[in-house]
Design a protein around this motif. Sequence first.
Motif, PDB file in Angstrom:
ATOM      1  N   SER A  39       0.819  -1.203   0.000  1.00 14.31           N
ATOM      2  CA  SER A  39       0.000   0.000   0.000  1.00 14.31           C
ATOM      3  C   SER A  39       0.856   1.256   0.000  1.00 14.31           C
ATOM      4  O   SER A  39       1.854   1.336   0.726  1.00 14.31           O
ATOM      5  N   GLN A  74      -1.355   4.499   3.143  1.00 13.11           N
ATOM      6  CA  GLN A  74      -1.624   4.407   4.577  1.00 13.11           C
ATOM      7  C   GLN A  74      -1.886   5.765   5.202  1.00 13.11           C
ATOM      8  O   GLN A  74      -2.507   5.871   6.256  1.00 13.11           O
ATOM      9  N   LEU A  79     -10.240  -2.445  -4.195  1.00 21.79           N
ATOM     10  CA  LEU A  79      -8.796  -2.548  -4.373  1.00 21.79           C
ATOM     11  C   LEU A  79      -8.284  -3.985  -4.411  1.00 21.79           C
ATOM     12  O   LEU A  79      -7.277  -4.264  -5.063  1.00 21.79           O
ATOM     13  N   THR A 129      -4.222   2.749  -4.080  1.00 21.68           N
ATOM     14  CA  THR A 129      -4.280   3.205  -2.686  1.00 21.68           C
ATOM     15  C   THR A 129      -3.771   4.630  -2.570  1.00 21.68           C
ATOM     16  O   THR A 129      -4.331   5.443  -1.822  1.00 21.68           O
ATOM     17  N   SER A 172      -6.248  -0.817   8.867  1.00 20.63           N
ATOM     18  CA  SER A 172      -6.906   0.492   8.816  1.00 20.63           C
ATOM     19  C   SER A 172      -7.338   0.940  10.204  1.00 20.63           C
ATOM     20  O   SER A 172      -7.196   2.127  10.548  1.00 20.63           O
TER      21      SER A 172
END
Length: 323
Positions: A61, A64, A108, A120, A212
């Motif tokens: 990713s 973030q 995603l 992302t 997350s």
Amino acid sequence: MKDKFKKNIVRYIIYIIILAVLFTLPTWGGNYIVMLVMLMGMYITLGHMWNLLSGYSGLTSLGQQMYIGLGGYCVAAFSNFLGIPLIICLILGGLVCMVFGIGLSYLLLRMKGMYFAIATWMFAEAMLLVMASIEAFGKGQGMFILAARKMGTAEIYYYSIIMMLITTVVVIALLRSKFGLGLLAIRDNDAAAETSGVPLFGSKLKCMMLSSFITGVCGGVFYMSQVWVQPYAAFAIDWTVAAVFIVVIGGIGTIVGPIVGGIVYVALSQYLASLAAIGSLNMVILGVIAVAVILAAPKGIVGTLQNKFNFEFISARRWAKDL
């Protein structure tokens, strides 16, 4: 058996000493040292979550920062507008990030490799533009976290340390569970893991949810320490760059790697920031250091040492022998 028992005793003694130092540091350490260790706790948490995604699930990713920023804004909004206590605001912020992460997952997780990474990052940039346009949140100027003004450095320090310790324990427990065994299989060979019955989508979805949530809480704690959250800093890609540096330096796919990487990152960042001659080149220098480590030790500091000495300080494999 006696050697194994002695080594386990030594490990537990080391753990106890580390915990004692961490929880008593504000009583004997200077403000600067307390602040450094507080930052280390936050960045170690961030590193753990990026490592869980990329090191174990193959989800690299670059977005973030969307959870860092969203977590910070949730704490500010819930505390300022609704008067909710900060500890509850952190949890609510994490839950908002998790719900957002679930929604993104169904879009995603259909992508792989660089397509997933770029997507992302694009969503993070979109989130930046949205937050910078909301008048209630101060637009580009951001907003203060009013309740955090009453908090001392030591109080926020304990938030950071407890968050780091909980995250580390959760990661260890997760990777030693049946679900964790599936993640290790995905890391080694996702096609073979799927053939063996490991649900790829479900496993990656759970990783996205956990990452997350905890990253959002981490963002909330960080901006409590700053008292002010501003969109162009909160949603900056610097957060993901830091996470990548931490995991690459420490050792991707290891538990201790993000801990070592987080300590190295904060120490180097603070040292470079103190050099006036460096100016704004500190990120460039950190990038050069990361490339040098990749070339010299592709598995990072911890991964290289574990391979060399055949020893894991904290093992992710529940069947691994305590050497």
